[in-house]
Design a protein around this motif. Structure first.
Motif, PDB file in Angstrom:
ATOM      1  N   GLN A   1       7.827  -0.668   2.210  1.00 34.58           N
ATOM      2  CA  GLN A   1       8.245  -2.051   1.965  1.00 34.58           C
ATOM      3  C   GLN A   1       9.606  -2.316   2.627  1.00 34.58           C
ATOM      4  O   GLN A   1       9.786  -3.346   3.289  1.00 34.58           O
ATOM      5  CB  GLN A   1       8.343  -2.329   0.469  1.00 34.58           C
ATOM      6  CG  GLN A   1       7.002  -2.294  -0.249  1.00 34.58           C
ATOM      7  CD  GLN A   1       7.184  -2.429  -1.741  1.00 34.58           C
ATOM      8  OE1 GLN A   1       7.549  -3.500  -2.203  1.00 34.58           O
ATOM      9  NE2 GLN A   1       6.953  -1.351  -2.472  1.00 34.58           N
ATOM     10  N   GLU A   2      10.524  -1.408   2.454  1.00 35.09           N
ATOM     11  CA  GLU A   2      11.863  -1.564   3.029  1.00 35.09           C
ATOM     12  C   GLU A   2      11.829  -1.583   4.557  1.00 35.09           C
ATOM     13  O   GLU A   2      12.602  -2.308   5.184  1.00 35.09           O
ATOM     14  CB  GLU A   2      12.783  -0.438   2.547  1.00 35.09           C
ATOM     15  CG  GLU A   2      13.109  -0.498   1.076  1.00 35.09           C
ATOM     16  CD  GLU A   2      13.778   0.747   0.551  1.00 35.09           C
ATOM     17  OE1 GLU A   2      13.918   1.750   1.304  1.00 35.09           O
ATOM     18  OE2 GLU A   2      14.159   0.752  -0.641  1.00 35.09           O
ATOM     19  N   PHE A   3      10.943  -0.796   5.151  1.00 37.57           N
ATOM     20  CA  PHE A   3      10.833  -0.737   6.611  1.00 37.57           C
ATOM     21  C   PHE A   3      10.089  -1.941   7.184  1.00 37.57           C
ATOM     22  O   PHE A   3      10.038  -2.121   8.395  1.00 37.57           O
ATOM     23  CB  PHE A   3      10.115   0.545   7.050  1.00 37.57           C
ATOM     24  CG  PHE A   3      10.848   1.821   6.721  1.00 37.57           C
ATOM     25  CD1 PHE A   3      12.216   1.842   6.461  1.00 37.57           C
ATOM     26  CD2 PHE A   3      10.162   3.017   6.678  1.00 37.57           C
ATOM     27  CE1 PHE A   3      12.876   3.017   6.160  1.00 37.57           C
ATOM     28  CE2 PHE A   3      10.807   4.208   6.384  1.00 37.57           C
ATOM     29  CZ  PHE A   3      12.167   4.209   6.123  1.00 37.57           C
ATOM     30  N   GLY A   4       9.478  -2.749   6.330  1.00 35.98           N
ATOM     31  CA  GLY A   4       8.802  -3.955   6.793  1.00 35.98           C
ATOM     32  C   GLY A   4       7.346  -3.775   7.179  1.00 35.98           C
ATOM     33  O   GLY A   4       6.776  -4.621   7.863  1.00 35.98           O
TER      34      GLY A   4
ATOM     35  N   ARG B   1      11.440   6.904  11.738  1.00 33.22           N
ATOM     36  CA  ARG B   1      11.725   6.848  10.297  1.00 33.22           C
ATOM     37  C   ARG B   1      10.549   7.348   9.463  1.00 33.22           C
ATOM     38  O   ARG B   1      10.714   7.753   8.322  1.00 33.22           O
ATOM     39  CB  ARG B   1      12.039   5.416   9.861  1.00 33.22           C
ATOM     40  CG  ARG B   1      13.215   4.795  10.561  1.00 33.22           C
ATOM     41  CD  ARG B   1      13.351   3.350  10.197  1.00 33.22           C
ATOM     42  NE  ARG B   1      12.164   2.615  10.658  1.00 33.22           N
ATOM     43  CZ  ARG B   1      11.950   1.328  10.436  1.00 33.22           C
ATOM     44  NH1 ARG B   1      12.826   0.624   9.756  1.00 33.22           N
ATOM     45  NH2 ARG B   1      10.863   0.736  10.890  1.00 33.22           N
TER      46      ARG B   1
ATOM     47  N   LYS C   1       7.713   2.501  -1.555  1.00 27.82           N
ATOM     48  CA  LYS C   1       8.899   1.630  -1.533  1.00 27.82           C
ATOM     49  C   LYS C   1       9.532   1.621  -0.144  1.00 27.82           C
ATOM     50  O   LYS C   1       9.963   0.573   0.344  1.00 27.82           O
ATOM     51  CB  LYS C   1       9.910   2.101  -2.576  1.00 27.82           C
ATOM     52  CG  LYS C   1      11.131   1.233  -2.652  1.00 27.82           C
ATOM     53  CD  LYS C   1      12.081   1.701  -3.728  1.00 27.82           C
ATOM     54  CE  LYS C   1      13.318   0.812  -3.748  1.00 27.82           C
ATOM     55  NZ  LYS C   1      14.287   1.254  -4.738  1.00 27.82           N
ATOM     56  N   GLN C   2       9.588   2.765   0.501  1.00 30.23           N
ATOM     57  CA  GLN C   2      10.163   2.824   1.842  1.00 30.23           C
ATOM     58  C   GLN C   2       9.344   2.020   2.842  1.00 30.23           C
ATOM     59  O   GLN C   2       9.912   1.379   3.732  1.00 30.23           O
ATOM     60  CB  GLN C   2      10.314   4.272   2.301  1.00 30.23           C
ATOM     61  CG  GLN C   2      11.432   4.998   1.598  1.00 30.23           C
ATOM     62  CD  GLN C   2      11.556   6.448   2.022  1.00 30.23           C
ATOM     63  OE1 GLN C   2      10.693   6.999   2.712  1.00 30.23           O
ATOM     64  NE2 GLN C   2      12.635   7.076   1.587  1.00 30.23           N
TER      65      GLN C   2
ATOM     66  N   LYS D   1       4.085  -5.814   2.333  1.00 31.40           N
ATOM     67  CA  LYS D   1       4.679  -6.644   1.291  1.00 31.40           C
ATOM     68  C   LYS D   1       3.793  -6.464   0.070  1.00 31.40           C
ATOM     69  O   LYS D   1       2.590  -6.744   0.108  1.00 31.40           O
ATOM     70  CB  LYS D   1       4.710  -8.106   1.711  1.00 31.40           C
ATOM     71  CG  LYS D   1       5.269  -9.021   0.644  1.00 31.40           C
ATOM     72  CD  LYS D   1       5.236 -10.464   1.101  1.00 31.40           C
ATOM     73  CE  LYS D   1       5.724 -11.370  -0.009  1.00 31.40           C
ATOM     74  NZ  LYS D   1       5.591 -12.788   0.393  1.00 31.40           N
TER      75      LYS D   1
ATOM     76  N   LYS E   1       8.114   6.681  -3.981  1.00 32.11           N
ATOM     77  CA  LYS E   1       9.193   6.812  -2.999  1.00 32.11           C
ATOM     78  C   LYS E   1       8.756   6.295  -1.633  1.00 32.11           C
ATOM     79  O   LYS E   1       9.429   5.458  -1.027  1.00 32.11           O
ATOM     80  CB  LYS E   1       9.624   8.282  -2.880  1.00 32.11           C
ATOM     81  CG  LYS E   1      10.636   8.535  -1.795  1.00 32.11           C
ATOM     82  CD  LYS E   1      10.957  10.011  -1.671  1.00 32.11           C
ATOM     83  CE  LYS E   1      11.917  10.253  -0.524  1.00 32.11           C
ATOM     84  NZ  LYS E   1      12.245  11.683  -0.399  1.00 32.11           N
TER      85      LYS E   1
ATOM     86  N   HIS F   1       4.349   8.683   4.838  1.00 27.38           N
ATOM     87  CA  HIS F   1       4.301   7.262   5.191  1.00 27.38           C
ATOM     88  C   HIS F   1       3.014   6.949   5.958  1.00 27.38           C
ATOM     89  O   HIS F   1       2.312   5.979   5.663  1.00 27.38           O
ATOM     90  CB  HIS F   1       5.487   6.866   6.090  1.00 27.38           C
ATOM     91  CG  HIS F   1       6.821   6.977   5.447  1.00 27.38           C
ATOM     92  ND1 HIS F   1       7.728   7.935   5.812  1.00 27.38           N
ATOM     93  CD2 HIS F   1       7.417   6.233   4.484  1.00 27.38           C
ATOM     94  CE1 HIS F   1       8.829   7.783   5.104  1.00 27.38           C
ATOM     95  NE2 HIS F   1       8.669   6.755   4.282  1.00 27.38           N
TER      96      HIS F   1
END
Length: 103
Positions: free
Chosen positions: A73-76, A21, A70-71, A79, A67, A26
């Motif tokens: 954060q979404e991927f874990g 991902r 935020k991703q 935080k 962008k 990233h």
């Protein structure tokens, strides 16, 4: 002989590289966050500023930064704990999604 901390660090980096991902942006942001953690002598909670992270990760535009931030954060991976006080920096807690999956 490698210490436990360096083994865990290498395992973390291997897991990041294996995560399909994630792209270069990233990984660049994660490396900037880890670099700040190292400079602050912290393991988990890191004080951050957007400007510094953008500079360290070589991201030039705010939309691109937001962008991929935020991703993460979404991927874990992180935080984000915002600070709305001008005198205090926001913080990031480093999470390890790979260890949470195994539990």
């Amino acid at each position: 002989m490698k210490s436990d901390a360096s083994k865990k660090g290498l395992e973390y980096l291997d897991n990041i590289c294996a995560d399909a991902r994630l792209n270069v942006w990233h990984i660049s942001l994660l490396l900037a966050i880890v670099r700040l953690a190292y400079r602050q002598n912290e393991n988990r909670i890191i004080r951050i500023s957007r400007r510094k992270l953008m500079h360290m990760s070589h991201i030039d535009t705010a939309p691109t930064y937001h962008k991929y931030f935020k991703q993460l954060q979404e991927f874990g991976y992180i935080k984000y704990i915002p600070s709305y006080h001008p005198g205090y920096k926001s913080t990031i807690e480093l999470l390890d999604p790979f260890f949470r999956q195994s539990k």
